[in-house]
Design a protein around this motif. Structure first.
Motif, short mmCIF file in Angstrom:
data_model
loop_
_atom_site.label_atom_id
_atom_site.label_comp_id
_atom_site.label_asym_id
_atom_site.label_seq_id
_atom_site.Cartn_x
_atom_site.Cartn_y
_atom_site.Cartn_z
N THR A 11 16.63 -14.11 -6.44
CA THR A 11 16.42 -13.76 -5.12
C THR A 11 17.83 -14.16 -4.21
N ASP A 12 18.09 -15.44 -4.00
CA ASP A 12 18.79 -16.51 -3.41
C ASP A 12 20.36 -16.47 -4.07
N LEU A 13 20.21 -16.43 -5.41
CA LEU A 13 22.04 -15.60 -6.03
C LEU A 13 22.03 -14.62 -5.87
N SER A 14 21.24 -13.17 -6.12
CA SER A 14 21.71 -12.07 -5.41
C SER A 14 22.03 -11.83 -3.81
N ARG A 15 21.49 -12.73 -2.78
CA ARG A 15 22.31 -12.72 -1.59
C ARG A 15 23.23 -12.67 -1.35
N LEU A 16 23.47 -14.19 -2.21
CA LEU A 16 24.56 -14.36 -1.69
C LEU A 16 25.75 -14.32 -2.49
N ALA A 17 25.05 -13.72 -3.92
CA ALA A 17 26.68 -13.24 -4.14
C ALA A 17 26.76 -11.39 -3.78
N THR A 18 25.29 -10.67 -2.82
CA THR A 18 25.90 -9.55 -2.27
C THR A 18 26.71 -9.87 -0.59
N LEU A 19 26.69 -10.76 -0.18
CA LEU A 19 27.24 -11.85 1.01
C LEU A 19 28.81 -12.48 0.66
N GLY A 20 28.47 -12.84 -0.55
CA GLY A 20 29.71 -13.20 -0.94
C GLY A 20 30.92 -13.05 -1.57
N GLY A 21 30.59 -11.31 -2.47
CA GLY A 21 31.46 -11.29 -3.55
C GLY A 21 32.88 -10.58 -2.58
N PRO A 22 32.67 -9.91 -1.25
CA PRO A 22 32.99 -8.97 -1.04
C PRO A 22 33.66 -10.07 0.05
N LEU A 23 33.46 -10.85 0.57
CA LEU A 23 34.68 -12.52 1.61
C LEU A 23 34.98 -13.11 0.04
N VAL A 24 34.94 -13.28 -1.38
CA VAL A 24 35.64 -13.68 -1.91
C VAL A 24 36.70 -12.93 -2.34
N VAL A 25 36.63 -11.34 -2.42
CA VAL A 25 38.53 -10.83 -3.01
C VAL A 25 38.05 -10.83 -0.85
N SER A 26 38.19 -10.71 0.05
CA SER A 26 38.86 -10.52 1.07
C SER A 26 39.45 -12.05 1.58
N ASN A 27 38.53 -13.22 0.67
CA ASN A 27 39.82 -14.27 0.91
C ASN A 27 40.79 -14.51 0.27
N LEU A 28 40.38 -14.03 -1.25
CA LEU A 28 41.27 -13.97 -2.43
C LEU A 28 42.65 -13.28 -1.99
N ALA A 29 42.76 -12.05 -0.76
CA ALA A 29 43.24 -11.96 -1.10
C ALA A 29 44.27 -12.25 0.32
N VAL A 30 43.77 -12.81 1.57
CA VAL A 30 43.84 -13.93 2.15
C VAL A 30 44.89 -14.85 1.25
N VAL A 31 44.21 -15.56 0.48
CA VAL A 31 45.70 -16.68 -0.21
C VAL A 31 46.62 -15.96 -1.10
N SER A 32 46.21 -14.62 -1.23
CA SER A 32 47.43 -13.77 -2.55
C SER A 32 48.47 -13.47 -2.08
N MET A 33 48.22 -13.26 -0.11
CA MET A 33 49.40 -13.50 0.31
C MET A 33 50.44 -14.75 0.57
N GLY A 34 49.57 -15.76 0.59
CA GLY A 34 50.19 -17.18 0.43
C GLY A 34 50.69 -17.09 -0.67
N VAL A 35 50.98 -17.07 -2.07
CA VAL A 35 51.08 -17.38 -3.30
C VAL A 35 52.44 -16.07 -3.50
N THR A 36 52.29 -15.04 -2.36
CA THR A 36 53.52 -13.96 -3.01
C THR A 36 54.25 -14.73 -2.28
N ASP A 37 53.94 -14.97 -0.84
CA ASP A 37 54.72 -15.95 -0.18
C ASP A 37 55.95 -16.84 -1.15
#
Length: 449
Positions: A11-37
């Motif tokens: 249950t806790d892993l599921s809740r963590l994934a539900t919240l964390g999945g979109p946050l992972v994508v958001s943070n990867l989007a941020v770091v991808s900007m630095g990678v692109t730079d």
């Protein structure tokens, strides 16, 4: 009993994934900007890449200062939402905007003074010119970056992580053509070199802030929020609470980022090749670290919501599950970094000297991933408990007294850039142990109370 335990973990892993999945994508989007730079600046030349490396290290300190001061918004809003106080949650954003405005103006002033204080950095003059132009460009996007950070914290604290994810994905896509056009030029737009990455980041910051405030002003999930041209007058008790939680987070986060930034500056006399290899190594490592950071943010929200619901026993259990899952992730990424270090580095540059150094640095990067992720997850759980002051002292001790001292001694006396990176491992290792012990103590104290 065992079945119930497994179900609780699931249950806790599921809740963590539900919240964390979109946050992972958001943070990867941020770091991808630095990678692109970094990739685009690397194609522009060694000088542009070295100037970007120094400039982005300094900007990272500024950005983390802003994000740290406003980091309290997310767990406080999540705690209030857990107690169904949506009006109180809306007030946190309204007052956080004043904090964002003040710190944004202070940093704008510091960036505009870069032609003066950059003379203290020991590097080649062409590299210094790129550094100055890059930071002056970023000054134009600092205020929207600060305002957008406050809005993001509120949206995530309210559990609306998917809209934030979509906004940051769109921003990462927008950053690619902006980088290419502004670095190499197109039509009437002149080629700006590494400084073009700064202008691209500034434009993206304006876009993110506009999209976040449009979303917050129009989505029914925020029905208690009333956005106006100017926020309500400052309410000192609310701001004091935000700062009491956020300022230690800011100091702790800034201490880690300035720790890495100071290493970049200390390595500047070693030449553009070493600095570029160091920047590539940090850039690759940051991709994997930001996934862990997103999981830590999700853990912070999860713990705060459970405490807001009056469930301290489950909050402690969620903390342990979160830290354990982070360690498993770190082991997997360490293996990946070792196996694919050459393709990772070759995506940034074709320079054989830089490749030789950077691939060796990724071996050390794989080692410090384990302790870095562990301390990030423990720190995230502690934010959910709103225990931030003592962790700040633990981080300052680990990064600056232990980490920087050992990095400087090992680098200058034994192994050069590899000695500096060994010092990184030592500092982060001490931080992971101390923060883990603090989390155990805080969760037990909360449970007994």
């Amino acid at each position: 009993m065992i079945k119930l335990y497994r179900r609780a973990i699931a249950t806790d892993l599921s809740r963590l994934a539900t919240l964390g999945g979109p946050l992972v994508v958001s943070n990867l989007a941020v770091v991808s900007m630095g990678v692109t730079d970094t990739i685009v600046a690397g194609r522009a030349g060694e000088v542009d890449l070295a100037g970007l490396a120094l400039g982005s290290s300094i900007w990272a300190v500024c950005a983390v200062t802003i994000m740290g001061l406003l980091a309290a918004v997310s767990p406080i809003v999540a705690h209030l939402r857990g107690g169904r106080d949506e009006r109180g949650a809306a007030q946190q954003l309204q007052q956080a905007l004043w904090i964002a405005l003040v710190i944004g103006l202070v940093i704008v002033g510091a960036l505009l003074a870069v032609p003066y204080w950059s003379q203290w950095i020991d590097t080649e003059e062409p590299v210094r010119q790129v550094l100055q132009q890059y930071l002056l460009a970023l000054a134009t996007g600092t205020l929207p970056f600060a305002m957008g950070t406050a809005a993001r914290g509120y949206c995530e604290g309210m559990g609306q992580v998917r809209p934030v994810m979509r906004i940051y994905l769109a921003a990462a896509v927008l950053n690619i053509p902006l980088d290419i056009i502004l670095v190499f030029g197109a039509g009437p737009i002149p080629a700006m070199g590494g400084a073009g990455c700064g202008w691209a980041t500034a434009l993206v910051s304006w876009s993110i802030a506009a999209a976040l405030f449009w979303h917050a002003g129009n989505d029914p999930a925020y029905r208690a929020l009333e956005l106006k041209a100017l926020p309500p007058k400052p309410h000192w008790p609310t701001q004091r609470h935000l700062l009491a939680v956020g300022l230690p987070i800011c100091v702790g986060a800034a201490s880690e980022v300035t720790f890495f930034a100071s290493l970049t500056i200390l390595l500047a006399p070693y030449g553009a090749t070493i600095v570029a290899a160091h920047q590539i190594g940090l850039n690759v490592g940051s991709i994997f670290y930001l996934v862990a950071l997103a999981l830590a943010q999700a853990l912070s929200i999860r713990v705060a919501q459970l405490l807001g619901q009056g469930r301290p026993k489950r909050a402690r259990f969620a903390s342990l599950v979160g830290v354990g899952s982070g360690l498993l992730y770190a082991l997997a990424t360490g293996v990946l970094l070792i196996a694919l270090r050459y393709p990772f580095v070759q995506a940034y540059t074709a320079n054989a000297d830089i490749i030789a150094v950077a691939t060796n640095l990724l071996l050390l990067c794989a080692a410090f991933q384990l302790v870095d992720v562990a301390q990030a997850m423990a720190w995230g759980a502690l934010r959910g408990y709103r225990d931030t002051r003592v962790p700040m002292y633990l981080q300052l001790f680990s990064y600056w007294l232990v980490g920087l001292t050992s990095a400087y001694w090992l680098g200058e006396n034994l192994w050069g850039v590899y000695g500096y990176w060994t010092g990184i491992c030592i500092g982060l290792g001490v931080a992971s142990i101390l923060l883990g012990m603090r989390l155990w103590r805080t969760s037990r104290k909360t449970l007994s109370a």
